[in-house]
Design an enzyme around this catalytic site. Structure first.
Site, mmCIF file in Angstrom:
data_model
loop_
_atom_site.group_PDB
_atom_site.id
_atom_site.type_symbol
_atom_site.label_atom_id
_atom_site.label_comp_id
_atom_site.label_asym_id
_atom_site.label_seq_id
_atom_site.Cartn_x
_atom_site.Cartn_y
_atom_site.Cartn_z
ATOM 1 N N ASP A 187 -1.780 -0.537 5.955
ATOM 2 C CA ASP A 187 -1.983 0.192 7.223
ATOM 3 C C ASP A 187 -3.475 0.452 7.470
ATOM 4 O O ASP A 187 -3.814 1.119 8.443
ATOM 5 C CB ASP A 187 -1.242 1.536 7.204
ATOM 6 C CG ASP A 187 -1.948 2.551 6.322
ATOM 7 O OD1 ASP A 187 -2.336 2.181 5.191
ATOM 8 O OD2 ASP A 187 -2.141 3.701 6.766
ATOM 9 N N GLY A 241 -7.476 3.956 2.745
ATOM 10 C CA GLY A 241 -7.663 2.935 1.718
ATOM 11 C C GLY A 241 -8.935 3.089 0.896
ATOM 12 O O GLY A 241 -9.138 2.393 -0.090
ATOM 13 N N ARG A 294 -11.576 8.494 -3.062
ATOM 14 C CA ARG A 294 -11.813 9.916 -2.776
ATOM 15 C C ARG A 294 -13.312 10.209 -2.566
ATOM 16 O O ARG A 294 -13.708 10.846 -1.589
ATOM 17 C CB ARG A 294 -11.263 10.765 -3.923
ATOM 18 C CG ARG A 294 -11.112 12.238 -3.574
ATOM 19 C CD ARG A 294 -10.535 12.999 -4.761
ATOM 20 N NE ARG A 294 -9.296 12.392 -5.252
ATOM 21 C CZ ARG A 294 -8.770 12.629 -6.447
ATOM 22 N NH1 ARG A 294 -9.359 13.473 -7.277
ATOM 23 N NH2 ARG A 294 -7.642 12.033 -6.820
ATOM 24 N N ASP A 341 -0.037 5.122 0.814
ATOM 25 C CA ASP A 341 -0.272 6.080 1.906
ATOM 26 C C ASP A 341 -0.225 5.386 3.260
ATOM 27 O O ASP A 341 -1.041 4.506 3.533
ATOM 28 C CB ASP A 341 -1.677 6.701 1.772
ATOM 29 C CG ASP A 341 -1.837 7.508 0.506
ATOM 30 O OD1 ASP A 341 -1.066 8.450 0.329
ATOM 31 O OD2 ASP A 341 -2.725 7.194 -0.294
ATOM 32 N N ASP A 385 0.886 -1.156 0.000
ATOM 33 C CA ASP A 385 0.000 0.000 0.000
ATOM 34 C C ASP A 385 0.941 1.227 0.000
ATOM 35 O O ASP A 385 2.107 1.116 0.379
ATOM 36 C CB ASP A 385 -0.850 -0.057 1.268
ATOM 37 C CG ASP A 385 -1.606 1.213 1.514
ATOM 38 O OD1 ASP A 385 -2.418 1.574 0.671
ATOM 39 O OD2 ASP A 385 -1.365 1.862 2.551
HETATM 40 P P1 B16 Z 1 -6.687 9.990 -3.993
HETATM 41 P P2 B16 Z 1 -3.755 3.924 -0.202
HETATM 42 C C1 B16 Z 1 -5.699 5.752 -0.403
HETATM 43 O O1 B16 Z 1 -4.396 5.351 -0.629
HETATM 44 C C2 B16 Z 1 -5.792 6.564 0.882
HETATM 45 O O2 B16 Z 1 -5.504 5.768 2.009
HETATM 46 C C3 B16 Z 1 -7.197 7.103 1.022
HETATM 47 O O3 B16 Z 1 -7.287 7.879 2.218
HETATM 48 C C4 B16 Z 1 -7.533 7.949 -0.206
HETATM 49 O O4 B16 Z 1 -8.857 8.466 -0.120
HETATM 50 C C5 B16 Z 1 -7.371 7.093 -1.456
HETATM 51 O O5 B16 Z 1 -6.053 6.580 -1.507
HETATM 52 C C6 B16 Z 1 -7.647 7.874 -2.715
HETATM 53 O O6 B16 Z 1 -6.656 8.844 -2.866
HETATM 54 O O7 B16 Z 1 -7.684 11.016 -3.538
HETATM 55 O O8 B16 Z 1 -5.256 10.512 -3.970
HETATM 56 O O9 B16 Z 1 -7.041 9.340 -5.291
HETATM 57 O O10 B16 Z 1 -3.757 3.903 1.292
HETATM 58 O O11 B16 Z 1 -4.633 2.859 -0.836
HETATM 59 O O12 B16 Z 1 -2.374 4.004 -0.790
HETATM 60 MG MG MG Z 2 -2.762 3.221 3.325
#
Ligand code: B16
Ligand code: MG
Length: 211
Positions: A170, A46, A49, A11, A9
């Site tokens: 995470d 995870g 948006r 973020d 993952d």
């Molecule tokens: P974006 P991961 C996720 O990333 C984030 O944890 C989540 O909080 C976010 O809303 C999602 O990506 C979409 O992100 O707005 O940048 O497209 O944890 O799966 O790496």
């Molecule tokens: Mg994450």
């Protein structure tokens, strides 16, 4: 190590962009006069948006149109990208960089499995563009975590069955996605104690203790 590939993952695992997501959602919520705290923020890990926005808006008593929602998501993403723009290779920790290099030298196939559409930008900022053997992210999926699609696509790109890959996460939604896809999962951070995970990591480099 029993696995041939590892799917990370992004973020909250490879880098701390989870903090920037929090700051950007908090700024939007403040603008709209909606209550938002770190506990609510943990539910966004995870999750895509637009699904994140729906969770943020649960605390509002107003009904917003789809056009307004699209605009709020835009505002949040612009704030988030402003914060991402300030990142540099200094935001890749020595621990993560060294661990990735050890795993690479062991001959493991390494991939990203992230729900974020900003994945290519983040990887470029922290100096990891081109490092991974496969990048599966929010740009190539139709269902975000807890659906296993993003990890199944990553495994497919690596040419490995899920049983031969480990997912590092995470987020509880990410652990659920990994298990649903037939992957073993190493959980850390917010999801560290998730009972569905195969391994519980105190810190990123603990991956090296998995045999
Ligand atoms: P974006 P991961 C996720 O990333 C984030 O944890 C989540 O909080 C976010 O809303 C999602 O990506 C979409 O992100 O707005 O940048 O497209 O944890 O799966 O790496
Ligand atoms: Mg994450």
């Amino acid at each position: 190590m029993r696995y041939k590939g590892i799917i990370f993952d992004l973020d909250g695992v490879i880098c701390s962009t989870d903090e920037y997501h929090y700051l950007a959602w908090k700024a939007l919520a403040d603008q709209l006069g909606i209550e938002f705290d770190r506990q609510i923020n943990n539910r966004l890990r995870g999750v895509s948006r637009m699904e994140s926005l729906e969770i943020v808006l649960e605390k509002s008593n107003k009904v917003y149109s789809d056009a307004e929602k699209a605009q709020f998501a835009e505002v949040k993403n612009a704030l988030y990208r402003e914060l991402l723009g300030q990142m540099s290779t200094a935001d890749l920790s020595e621990e993560v960089e060294a661990t990735l290099n050890v795993l690479r030298n062991k001959g493991l196939a390494l991939a990203i499995g992230s729900s974020s559409k900003n994945t290519p930008f983040i990887l470029e900022r922290i100096g990891l563009a081109g490092f991974f053997d496969a990048v599966s992210d929010g740009n190539n999926i139709t269902h975000s975590k807890p659906d296993p699609e993003v990890f199944l696509k990553a495994a497919q790109m690596l040419g490995l069955p899920p049983a031969e890959c480990l997912v590092v996460e995470d987020a509880h939604a990410g652990v659920q996605a990994a298990v649903a896809g037939g992957f073993d999962c190493a959980a850390m951070g917010d999801a560290k104690d998730d009972p569905r995970a195969t391994w519980h990591l105190g810190t990123f480099s603990d991956i090296l203790m998995i045999r």
